[in-house]
Scaffold this active site. Structure first.
Site, PDB file in Angstrom:
ATOM      1  CE1 TYR A  42      -3.994  -2.193   0.679  1.00  0.00           C
ATOM      2  CE2 TYR A  42      -2.583  -3.062   2.413  1.00  0.00           C
ATOM      3  CZ  TYR A  42      -3.783  -3.152   1.686  1.00  0.00           C
ATOM      4  OH  TYR A  42      -4.603  -4.160   1.732  1.00  0.00           O
ATOM      5  CE1 TYR A  73      -5.739  -5.557   4.271  1.00  0.00           C
ATOM      6  CE2 TYR A  73      -4.344  -7.327   5.058  1.00  0.00           C
ATOM      7  CZ  TYR A  73      -4.731  -6.482   4.114  1.00  0.00           C
ATOM      8  OH  TYR A  73      -3.781  -6.231   3.032  1.00  0.00           O
TER       9      TYR A  73
END
Ligand code: RFL
Length: 388
Positions: A198, A385
């Site tokens: 990310y 997550y």
């Protein structure tokens, strides 16, 4: 029982109903070849894998799926990694491309004697308020047809006939536009790092997700209104390298871009997930932004809940599961939506409506700093997550 759509939701439902002794037919608009070529999700939660395993539907993913445990954030303040399989509940993802999962589910459904019509587009669900709903269809040559069932399962995605057939006022639709667009692409190139990447950059977000040893999914935040044609291969790779700071952290492994599409990040939730004899599951029930990779996982979870409730009702005359279906799913859906929204705000500056973008940008940096430094924040992140 009539099932609309042969995605993860429709095919898990079909397999479980057959195993439970409930007859069904799946109506699918696409051809079999189109279905097998549609590459979308890849990250399966541990809970999803357990669900599929419990029902004997996980052979392919247990054999060929790869365990994934780590994500890496690259920001203006440096780089950090989280091994989420050693945080929180301590669970990994399994990476297994959605089109392979759909192929496995389809093979098992057919092997079990399941009935499916390809190239059959459902046009409308009629009479859902009664006890004998009818689905009108059109086949590949435009010929009309009709299917009856005690119940209809709308597993035909966000643009399907199930949603379109809901009469005004029958359900509420809660909608959120995240105000962000991503160019999603699949590259014929091995992953560039052994983690989900990310990257937060002043030019926008960039993401990296392994799919197979030969194919990698990338995302690039792009201007709203831009189209896939604005992004030739060279521009994509140059922009990815810049935002992922390849000069500092190592080069990207380039290759031809196989598929590219602009996705506008939006979410919606229908409430309740039932109108009479019509039940909704998967993307037809709730659309979720791809920021936290939850959509296919929710689809499998909802399909299992719906299948068990339908079997209880149709085989054992126990309707309680069906009555609770919507509320039970919505609890999971809203939690997934909340985390998915949190991910959007971790990776993007919320433009805000109050004219203070720098304030929102500092909040984003602070969120990332908490994730980098706080063990309790990391545990919370890991649980949400990987979980659904
Ligand atoms: P699907 O998979 O869209 O299947 C619906 C099926 O219904 C058919 N259909 C019709 N059939 C008959 N009559 C009609 N009128 C019909 N209209 C449509 C369609 O042809 C299709 O075969 O819905 P389902 O089963 O609810 O599954 C949902 C998931 O596909 C979706 O949520 C995920 O792909 C979302 N998603 C991800 N989810 C994850 O859990 N992990 C990921 O890593 C992940 N990555 C992604 C994603 C979605 C993405 N896109 C498409 C935005 C990555 C991307 C780029």
């Amino acid at each position: 029982m009539v099932i609309l759509g042969a995605g993860p939701a429709g095919l898990v439902l079909g397999n479980l109903l057959l195993a439970g002794g409930v007859g069904c037919v799946v109506l699918e608009r696409a051809t079999r070849a189109q279905l097998g070529a549609r590459q979308r999700a890849g990250f399966l939660a541990a809970n999803t894998v357990r669900t599929l395993e419990r029902h004997g539907l996980a052979e392919g993913l247990l054999r060929d799926g790869r365990t994934h445990t780590t994500c890496e954030f690259r920001t203006e303040d440096g780089r950090f990694r989280l091994d989420y399989s050693s945080l929180g509940r301590g669970e990994p993802h399994t990476v297994y491309p959605q089109h392979l999962l759909v192929g496995d589910l389809l093979t098992q459904y057919l092997n079990a004697g399941g009935q499916i019509l390809f190239g059959a587009e459902a046009m409308a669900v009629q009479g859902a308020a009664g006890t004998r709903p009818v689905v009108t269809v059109r086949d590949g040559d435009g010929r009309p047809g009709r299917w009856h069932g005690r119940y209809v399962a709308g597993c035909d995605g966000r643009h399907g006939a199930a949603r379109r057939s809901l009469p005004p006022g029958a359900v509420r639709r809660h909608r959120l536009d995240h105000g962000v667009s991503w160019l999603g692409l699949l590259a014929e190139a091995p992953p560039s790092l052994d983690a989900v990447g990310y990257a937060v950059h002043e030019r926008g977000f960039a993401g990296h997700m392994a799919r197979t040893p030969e194919v990698t999914r990338y995302y690039l935040q792009c201007e709203r209104g831009s189209s896939a044609e604005d992004w030739p291969d060279d521009r994509i790779w140059d922009e990815l390298a810049l935002r992922m700071r390849a000069d500092r952290y190592g080069p990207l492994r380039r290759g031809p871009v196989l598929d590219r599409a602009v996705v506008h990040l939006e979410s919606d939730v229908l409430e309740p997930l039932r109108h009479g004899a019509l039940f909704l599951a998967g993307d037809a029930a709730s659309l979720i932004s791809p920021s936290a990779a939850k959509g296919a996982n929710l689809a499998v979870l909802e399909a299992e809940l719906l299948a068990l409730a339908l079997i209880d009702d149709l085989r054992h005359g126990t309707p309680e599961g069906l009555e609770q279906y919507s509320a039970r799913c919505l609890e999971h859906i809203w939690r997934a939506q909340e985390f998915s929204r949190w991910m959007v705000r971790l990776l993007h500056s919320d433009p805000g409506t109050d004219g203070s973008p720098p304030f929102h940008d500092r909040l984003r940096r602070s969120r990332l700093a908490s994730l980098r430094t706080s063990r309790s924040c990391q545990d919370w992140f890991a649980d949400h997550y990987v979980g659904v």
